[in-house]
Write an enzyme that holds these catalytic residues in place. Structure first.
Site, PDB file in Angstrom:
ATOM      1  CG  ASN A   4      -2.115  -2.766   8.997  1.00 39.52           C
ATOM      2  OD1 ASN A   4      -1.796  -3.678   9.768  1.00 39.52           O
ATOM      3  ND2 ASN A   4      -3.556  -2.824   9.159  1.00 39.52           N
ATOM      4  CD1 TRP A   5       2.959  -6.243   6.203  1.00 36.31           C
ATOM      5  CD2 TRP A   5       4.664  -7.016   7.570  1.00 36.31           C
ATOM      6  NE1 TRP A   5       4.340  -6.386   5.589  1.00 36.31           N
ATOM      7  CE2 TRP A   5       5.242  -6.946   6.207  1.00 36.31           C
ATOM      8  CE3 TRP A   5       5.506  -7.364   8.620  1.00 36.31           C
ATOM      9  CZ2 TRP A   5       6.591  -6.786   6.000  1.00 36.31           C
ATOM     10  CZ3 TRP A   5       6.720  -7.859   8.377  1.00 36.31           C
ATOM     11  CH2 TRP A   5       7.311  -7.432   6.988  1.00 36.31           C
ATOM     12  CE  LYS A   6      -5.357  -5.550   7.830  1.00 40.78           C
ATOM     13  NZ  LYS A   6      -6.792  -5.745   7.480  1.00 40.78           N
ATOM     14  CG  HIS A  90      -6.809  -1.008  11.368  1.00 37.41           C
ATOM     15  ND1 HIS A  90      -7.810  -2.142  11.193  1.00 37.41           N
ATOM     16  CD2 HIS A  90      -6.341  -0.991  10.103  1.00 37.41           C
ATOM     17  CE1 HIS A  90      -7.885  -2.550   9.964  1.00 37.41           C
ATOM     18  NE2 HIS A  90      -7.078  -2.013   9.256  1.00 37.41           N
ATOM     19  CD  GLU A  92      -8.536  -5.763  10.705  1.00 32.39           C
ATOM     20  OE1 GLU A  92      -7.253  -5.754  10.952  1.00 32.39           O
ATOM     21  OE2 GLU A  92      -8.711  -5.684   9.326  1.00 32.39           O
ATOM     22  CD  GLU A 162      -7.454   1.182   6.312  1.00 31.28           C
ATOM     23  OE1 GLU A 162      -6.762   0.692   5.775  1.00 31.28           O
ATOM     24  OE2 GLU A 162      -7.596   0.661   7.646  1.00 31.28           O
ATOM     25  N   GLY A 168     -10.164  -6.154   3.460  1.00 30.75           N
ATOM     26  CA  GLY A 168      -9.888  -7.788   3.417  1.00 30.75           C
ATOM     27  C   GLY A 168     -11.067  -8.465   2.648  1.00 30.75           C
ATOM     28  CB  SER A 208      -9.675  -4.652  -1.177  1.00 32.82           C
ATOM     29  OG  SER A 208     -10.335  -5.499  -0.226  1.00 32.82           O
ATOM     30  N   GLY A 230      -3.659  -6.933   3.149  1.00 29.24           N
ATOM     31  CA  GLY A 230      -3.409  -8.210   2.448  1.00 29.24           C
ATOM     32  C   GLY A 230      -1.814  -7.903   1.606  1.00 29.24           C
TER      33      GLY A 230
HETATM   34  P1  PGA Z   1      -6.674  -4.846   3.024  1.00 30.45           P
HETATM   35  O1  PGA Z   1      -6.639  -4.015   4.641  1.00 30.45           O
HETATM   36  O2  PGA Z   1      -5.853  -4.292   1.879  1.00 30.45           O
HETATM   37  O3  PGA Z   1      -6.190  -6.274   3.220  1.00 30.45           O
HETATM   38  O4  PGA Z   1      -8.028  -4.768   2.837  1.00 30.45           O
HETATM   39  C1  PGA Z   1      -6.200  -2.610   4.542  1.00 30.45           C
HETATM   40  C2  PGA Z   1      -6.138  -2.434   6.200  1.00 30.45           C
HETATM   41  O5  PGA Z   1      -7.013  -3.169   6.974  1.00 30.45           O
HETATM   42  O6  PGA Z   1      -5.413  -1.368   6.418  1.00 30.45           O
END
Ligand code: PGA
Length: 244
Positions: A4-6, A90, A92, A162, A168, A208, A230
């Protein structure tokens, strides 16, 4: 294994990433590999991934097919450019963009209707875990966002667990903690869709995931894959995760 590149990378950086990663995962037939890129980079990603084992996903979609919805992108638009997967719900999006169980379900149905494979995210916040409400939160998210799907619809869904506090932050759920949550979610799937559907359902862990902790997580039979933020931005690091 999904990245997931966000909101990272330009189209040029997208192409460069694929040039680097494709040889590193060319023999990785043990899993599906997905990169979920920002909307504007999807054509570059699809072009760069053509003929490879890597498939391309979006990070969101709107549920209407078309219409006066300024700024939104629909399922048919994503399918038409060769996008095959889509992340939905997600944390976010839940936290910053008003996503609710109801909109998660609407988006998931729309994705399925237009031939996209949804990766539906669930997970508790730190306060919810600390107050012992993890299972309750997961159950609410499952019942409101997923359980409204028919059996045939659900068969095409991938769930991503998640925990919000692990995203993150560098704090990973321990393999045991993640497995407990996956077991609980699989139990919910079993109660709603039956034991066979539950054993078939893929539940990814996200939060993470890094090259140095992926092995321990994937050693848990309950964990079927990873949703990687990330660490998916760097080709070598994501390839190491894919090839755990
Ligand atoms: P992260 O993000 O690996 O940077 O913790 C995971 C995600 O939000 O899908």
């Amino acid at each position: 294994m999904a990245g997931n590149w966000k909101m990272y990378k330009t189209a040029g950086e997208t192409t460069a990433f694929f040039e680097k990663i494709l040889p590193l995962v060319a023999l990785s037939t043990h899993c599906d590999i997905v990169i979920a890129a920002p909307f504007v980079n999807l054509p570059a990603a699809v072009a760069a991934a053509a003929g490879s084992r890597v498939e391309v996903g979006a990070q969101n979609l709107y549920w209407a097919k078309e219409g006066a919805y300024t700024g939104e992108v629909s399922g048919p638009m994503l399918s038409a450019i060769g996008c095959r997967w889509v992340i939905i719900g997600h944390s976010e999006r839940r936290q910053y963009f008003g996503e609710t169980e109801e909109t998660v379900l609407k988006r998931t149905k729309a994705a399925l209707e237009h031939g996209l494979r949804p990766i539906v995210c669930v997970g508790e916040r730190l306060k919810e875990r600390e107050s012992g409400n993890t299972d309750q939160v997961l159950q609410t998210q499952f019942e409101g966002g997923i359980a409204g799907l028919s059996e045939a619809e659900f068969a095409k869904v991938t769930i991503a667990y998640e925990p919000v506090w692990a995203i993150g932050t560098g704090k990973t759920a321990t393999p045991d903690m993640a497995a407990d949550a996956h077991r609980f979610l699989r139990g919910l799937v079993s109660a709603k869709y039956g034991a066979e559907a539950a054993s078939r359902t893929r539940i990814l862990y996200g939060g993470s995931v890094k090259p140095d902790n992926v092995k321990g997580l994937m050693a848990q039979p309950e964990i079927d894959g990873a949703l990687v933020g990330g660490a998916s931005l760097d080709a070598a690091s994501f390839a190491t995760i894919v090839n755990f």
